[in-house]
Scaffold this motif. Structure first.
Motif, PDB file in Angstrom:
ATOM      1  N   TYR A 118     -37.564 -36.246  -0.146  1.00 30.22           N
ATOM      2  CA  TYR A 118     -37.311 -34.876   0.275  1.00 30.22           C
ATOM      3  C   TYR A 118     -38.603 -34.095   0.481  1.00 30.22           C
ATOM      4  O   TYR A 118     -39.610 -34.351  -0.171  1.00 30.22           O
ATOM      5  N   CYS A 119     -38.526 -33.114   1.363  1.00 25.61           N
ATOM      6  CA  CYS A 119     -39.622 -32.179   1.587  1.00 25.61           C
ATOM      7  C   CYS A 119     -39.058 -30.783   1.324  1.00 25.61           C
ATOM      8  O   CYS A 119     -38.213 -30.302   2.073  1.00 25.61           O
ATOM      9  N   TYR A 120     -39.496 -30.152   0.245  1.00 24.77           N
ATOM     10  CA  TYR A 120     -39.001 -28.831  -0.148  1.00 24.77           C
ATOM     11  C   TYR A 120     -40.053 -27.786   0.192  1.00 24.77           C
ATOM     12  O   TYR A 120     -41.222 -27.931  -0.190  1.00 24.77           O
ATOM     13  N   ILE A 121     -39.643 -26.738   0.906  1.00 25.03           N
ATOM     14  CA  ILE A 121     -40.547 -25.636   1.246  1.00 25.03           C
ATOM     15  C   ILE A 121     -39.925 -24.357   0.716  1.00 25.03           C
ATOM     16  O   ILE A 121     -38.806 -24.014   1.080  1.00 25.03           O
ATOM     17  N   GLY A 122     -40.641 -23.668  -0.146  1.00 25.72           N
ATOM     18  CA  GLY A 122     -40.139 -22.462  -0.785  1.00 25.72           C
ATOM     19  C   GLY A 122     -40.112 -21.262   0.157  1.00 25.72           C
ATOM     20  O   GLY A 122     -40.465 -21.339   1.336  1.00 25.72           O
ATOM     21  N   ALA A 123     -39.709 -20.143  -0.398  1.00 28.54           N
ATOM     22  CA  ALA A 123     -39.569 -18.904   0.368  1.00 28.54           C
ATOM     23  C   ALA A 123     -40.929 -18.305   0.695  1.00 28.54           C
ATOM     24  O   ALA A 123     -41.862 -18.385  -0.092  1.00 28.54           O
ATOM     25  N   TYR A 124     -41.016 -17.697   1.863  1.00 28.42           N
ATOM     26  CA  TYR A 124     -42.178 -16.925   2.306  1.00 28.42           C
ATOM     27  C   TYR A 124     -43.466 -17.747   2.353  1.00 28.42           C
ATOM     28  O   TYR A 124     -44.549 -17.223   2.098  1.00 28.42           O
ATOM     29  N   CYS A 125     -43.368 -19.009   2.673  1.00 30.94           N
ATOM     30  CA  CYS A 125     -44.561 -19.838   2.853  1.00 30.94           C
ATOM     31  C   CYS A 125     -45.074 -19.665   4.270  1.00 30.94           C
ATOM     32  O   CYS A 125     -44.312 -19.413   5.191  1.00 30.94           O
ATOM     33  N   VAL A 126     -46.379 -19.821   4.429  1.00 31.62           N
ATOM     34  CA  VAL A 126     -46.992 -19.837   5.752  1.00 31.62           C
ATOM     35  C   VAL A 126     -47.510 -21.248   5.959  1.00 31.62           C
ATOM     36  O   VAL A 126     -48.411 -21.697   5.267  1.00 31.62           O
ATOM     37  N   ILE A 127     -46.908 -21.947   6.913  1.00 31.56           N
ATOM     38  CA  ILE A 127     -47.329 -23.302   7.235  1.00 31.56           C
ATOM     39  C   ILE A 127     -47.740 -23.277   8.694  1.00 31.56           C
ATOM     40  O   ILE A 127     -46.907 -23.112   9.581  1.00 31.56           O
ATOM     41  N   GLU A 128     -49.030 -23.415   8.927  1.00 40.15           N
ATOM     42  CA  GLU A 128     -49.542 -23.278  10.283  1.00 40.15           C
ATOM     43  C   GLU A 128     -49.276 -24.533  11.105  1.00 40.15           C
ATOM     44  O   GLU A 128     -48.734 -25.511  10.610  1.00 40.15           O
ATOM     45  N   GLU A 129     -49.697 -24.505  12.350  1.00 47.35           N
ATOM     46  CA  GLU A 129     -49.401 -25.588  13.284  1.00 47.35           C
ATOM     47  C   GLU A 129     -50.115 -26.888  12.925  1.00 47.35           C
ATOM     48  O   GLU A 129     -51.151 -26.883  12.259  1.00 47.35           O
ATOM     49  N   ASN A 130     -49.518 -27.980  13.378  1.00 43.92           N
ATOM     50  CA  ASN A 130     -50.045 -29.333  13.209  1.00 43.92           C
ATOM     51  C   ASN A 130     -50.190 -29.765  11.756  1.00 43.92           C
ATOM     52  O   ASN A 130     -51.050 -30.575  11.427  1.00 43.92           O
TER      53      ASN A 130
END
Length: 165
Positions: free
Chosen positions: A6-18
């Motif tokens: 699994y890949c879990y991403i929490g609230a209000y994260c900033v994940i930029e391109e690439n």
């Protein structure tokens, strides 16, 4: 391709391109990628079966290897490679290839990190909201045209029925 975990991403994260997040490998099929709330992941970074706690910052073009733990409000400098199994404690700055301890996050930065991340994510959300959410102008125009077309079809059917009868 499909990830093995699994890949879990929490609230209000900033994940930029690439950014590439690889969850699970043949050697470690149960290795999840976990990114908790208010994290920033810089562009071009690679995350492999790691845990990144709240308010952490991963700089651009960094590589986080398997079983790495990045503590709360820690910073991984840009272009760093964090070796497998490394544990970065809360509030520390690491950088280099391989990544090594560079210093501690000062108390002011540490205490203000939550507010800073909230401000940053809100600003980015405002910038990109019209492009990705279904409430942009293009979406509204499409919906208006669809409703107009449905009304025209319904009126045409109604008038054809009344003329027949």
């Amino acid at each position: 391709r499909g990830d093995l975990a699994y890949c879990y991403i929490g609230a209000y994260c900033v994940i930029e391109e690439n950014v590439v997040a690889v969850a699970g490998t043949i050697a470690n099929p149960s290795g999840d990628v976990s990114i908790e709330d208010y994290c920033y992941i810089g562009s071009g970074s690679v995350l492999r079966s790691c845990t990144i706690q709240r308010y952490a910052i991963v700089g651009n073009c960094s590589i986080i290897e398997e079983n790495v733990f990045v503590g709360e409000a820690s910073i991984v400098e840009p272009k760093s490679v964090v070796p497998a199994g490394t544990e970065i404690p809360t509030g520390q700055i690491w950088g280099g290839n391989p990544a090594k301890f560079k210093g501690n996050v000062d108390k002011f930065t540490f205490s203000d990190r939550g507010n800073e991340m909230r401000r940053m994510t809100n600003q980015i959300r405002k910038w990109y909201q019209p492009m990705y959410l279904p409430y942009s102008l293009a979406w509204l125009e499409k919906e208006a045209l669809t409703r107009k077309r449905e009304r025209e079809v319904a009126e045409a059917e109604f008038s054809s029925r009344t003329q027949e009868g």
